[in-house]
Design a protein around this motif. Structure first.
Motif, mmCIF file in Angstrom:
data_model
loop_
_atom_site.group_PDB
_atom_site.id
_atom_site.type_symbol
_atom_site.label_atom_id
_atom_site.label_comp_id
_atom_site.label_asym_id
_atom_site.label_seq_id
_atom_site.Cartn_x
_atom_site.Cartn_y
_atom_site.Cartn_z
ATOM 1 N N LEU A 137 0.822 -1.205 0.000
ATOM 2 C CA LEU A 137 0.000 0.000 0.000
ATOM 3 C C LEU A 137 0.859 1.259 0.000
ATOM 4 C CD1 LEU A 137 -2.843 -0.993 2.504
ATOM 5 C CD2 LEU A 137 -2.966 -0.883 0.013
ATOM 6 N N ALA A 138 1.950 1.238 0.766
ATOM 7 C CA ALA A 138 2.819 2.419 0.818
ATOM 8 C C ALA A 138 3.495 2.664 -0.521
ATOM 9 C CB ALA A 138 3.863 2.239 1.927
ATOM 10 N N LYS A 139 4.042 1.603 -1.136
ATOM 11 C CA LYS A 139 4.709 1.764 -2.416
ATOM 12 C C LYS A 139 3.741 2.206 -3.498
ATOM 13 C CE LYS A 139 8.367 0.931 -3.386
ATOM 14 N NZ LYS A 139 9.572 1.790 -3.451
ATOM 15 N N VAL A 140 2.555 1.588 -3.523
ATOM 16 C CA VAL A 140 1.577 1.940 -4.552
ATOM 17 C C VAL A 140 1.080 3.366 -4.364
ATOM 18 C CG1 VAL A 140 -0.746 1.430 -5.377
ATOM 19 C CG2 VAL A 140 0.870 -0.419 -5.030
ATOM 20 N N THR A 141 0.810 3.745 -3.121
ATOM 21 C CA THR A 141 0.294 5.092 -2.870
ATOM 22 C C THR A 141 1.278 6.162 -3.308
ATOM 23 O OG1 THR A 141 -1.006 4.293 -0.998
ATOM 24 C CG2 THR A 141 -0.550 6.656 -1.094
#
Length: 451
Positions: free
Chosen positions: A313-317
């Motif tokens: 989620l952090a990388k995608v966001t």
């Protein structure tokens, strides 16, 4: 940051215990941390100088013993007539070797004095090791090991050269003790799982087990790290912004104020497919999102630092928001009024939303390819082939009715086809084609062409 600390020197344990107690421990053995120095740096320098000093003394003593002709020096004595000459020649050559090896000792010590923070302190590694073996920290570790492997253990003799890479103690582990360790590990795993499910501390052996941070806390920490990385190296992000502004200006100039003629409709459709192609192939930068940190992720995940969902989620966001949402917004704000596309706010928002959704879809496909292929060359090749076939079935290059029936389902999996159709309908649904042919004014609703 660390709960427990282990300091090793030449394969031997110099300290093992709570990290917050090391300053007091060093002071208790006669090596207090100087004011203004970092405790970690001082500890490393202390054991490094102690190792260098002790090994240097051992090497000097060995060379002196060899020079004196002690046993093990490599010079054999015999009673024959050649023994005096051999001994004399060997002694002379050995003296030359020893002198050459010891000639640079002052310079070595001078460099050590500049390298270590504690160069004015008389440090002995054997003394440090003996101090630790007599400390309460060593007693605590011994009791913990005795509870697992039993009290039958044999201390090994300390030899500086021979002990490098070895452990200070050898403990016999019987099959019964191995089974006991396995069951203890299984019990710890069950306790950890129950505490995670209940989300409250559990007490075991008189101490409270620390709970793992929640998914939101993990996401926040990882997001802060990724944001710092983007802030320190904003090249890719700035390149996307600059290119979006440049492409927006170029499209605004080349397609300036399109009319409702047949030529204008053709230019509108060409503009739409060009913008989709620009952002579709621009999403190939997402191949690097996971491939660059693959080894880092595997190491951190093996140590259970965070949940894979939090990392994803952090990388995608932080890849989607700055690189897949902001650039289309910049291009749309510049290009839309210059080209004279549908001027209502509803159509403007639909145009921007479709462009963002297309960007996110293609970026997700690039994520998937980047995870499958470890090599960047392979992932680039697969991404290019996928985008070309998606563009081929996009609806502008190849007429849908001319596609064989067995291949027509492929158009439903084409991101270009779905986005291009949505943008074309949004732009031409309420427009009319106005042409003057043979002195006659012809007006054709574009909705009939779209259908």
């Amino acid at each position: 940051m660390f709960d427990r600390l282990i300091v090793l020197a030449a394969g031997q344990m110099c300290y093992s215990g709570p990290a917050c107690d090391i300053a007091g421990y060093l002071e208790s053995i006669g090596h207090p941390v100087p004011g203004g120095y970092n405790i970690a740096d001082f500890s490393i320098d202390l054991v490094q100088q102690a190792t260098a000093t002790t090994l240097g003394h051992s090497s000097t003593a060995a060379m002196q013993s060899a020079r004196d002709g002690n046993p093990g020096s490599g010079v054999e004595t015999s009673d024959d007539e050649w023994s005096p000459l051999v001994a004399k020649e060997s002694s002379a050559s050995l003296d030359a070797v020893v002198d050459s090896l010891t000639a640079d000792i002052p310079s070595i010590h001078a460099s050590e004095d500049k390298q270590f923070l504690v160069y004015n302190t008389n440090v002995d590694l054997i003394q440090i090791l003996e101090s630790f073996q007599n400390s309460k920290q060593h007693e605590s570790i011994t009791r913990s090991l005795d509870g697992i492997t039993g009290k039958d253990w044999t201390p090994s003799s300390f030899e500086m050269v021979a002990s490098i890479g070895s452990t200070p103690y050898m403990r016999p582990v019987t099959p019964l003790q191995q089974v006991k360790v396995i069951f203890m590990n299984l019990y710890d795993l069950v306790v950890l799982m129950c505490s995670q499910l209940r989300r409250k501390p559990t007490v075991r052996s008189g101490r409270a087990d620390k709970l793992r941070p929640s998914l939101f806390v993990q996401f926040k920490v990882l997001s802060a790290r990724i944001f710092r990385h983007l802030y320190r190296d904003p090249t890719l992000m700035l390149a996307n912004y600059v290119l979006s502004i440049f492409i927006g200006l170029m499209c605004g100039i080349l397609f300036y104020q399109l009319d409702n003629s047949m030529q204008g409709v053709q230019n509108r459709l060409g503009l739409l497919i060009f913008i989709l192609a620009f952002y579709g192939f621009g999403c190939t930068t997402s191949l690097l999102v996971f491939s660059e940190e693959r080894l880092l992720y595997l190491r951190e995940r093996a140590n259970a630092y965070y949940d894979p969902l939090a990392y994803f989620l952090a990388k995608v966001t932080f890849d989607l928001v700055p690189l897949r949402v902001v650039p289309p917004l910049l291009l749309t704000l510049i290009m839309y009024p210059m080209t004279g596309l549908a001027a209502t706010w509803g159509q403007f928002l639909k145009f921007f939303s479709t462009l963002v959704l297309f960007n996110l879809t293609v970026a997700s496909q690039m994520f998937f390819i980047g995870l499958l292929a470890e090599e960047l060359v392979v992932s680039n090749f697969l991404a290019s082939i996928m985008l070309l076939f998606s563009l081929l079935f996009g609806g502008l290059i190849l007429n849908k009715e001319s596609i064989p029936a067995i291949l027509q389902p492929l158009t439903r999996f084409s991101s270009f086809n779905l986005a291009y159709e949505a943008l074309a309908i949004n732009e031409l649904r309420h427009a009319n084609i106005e042409e003057v042919r043979f002195g006659l004014e012809i007006e054709i609703p574009t909705a009939s062409l779209i259908s």
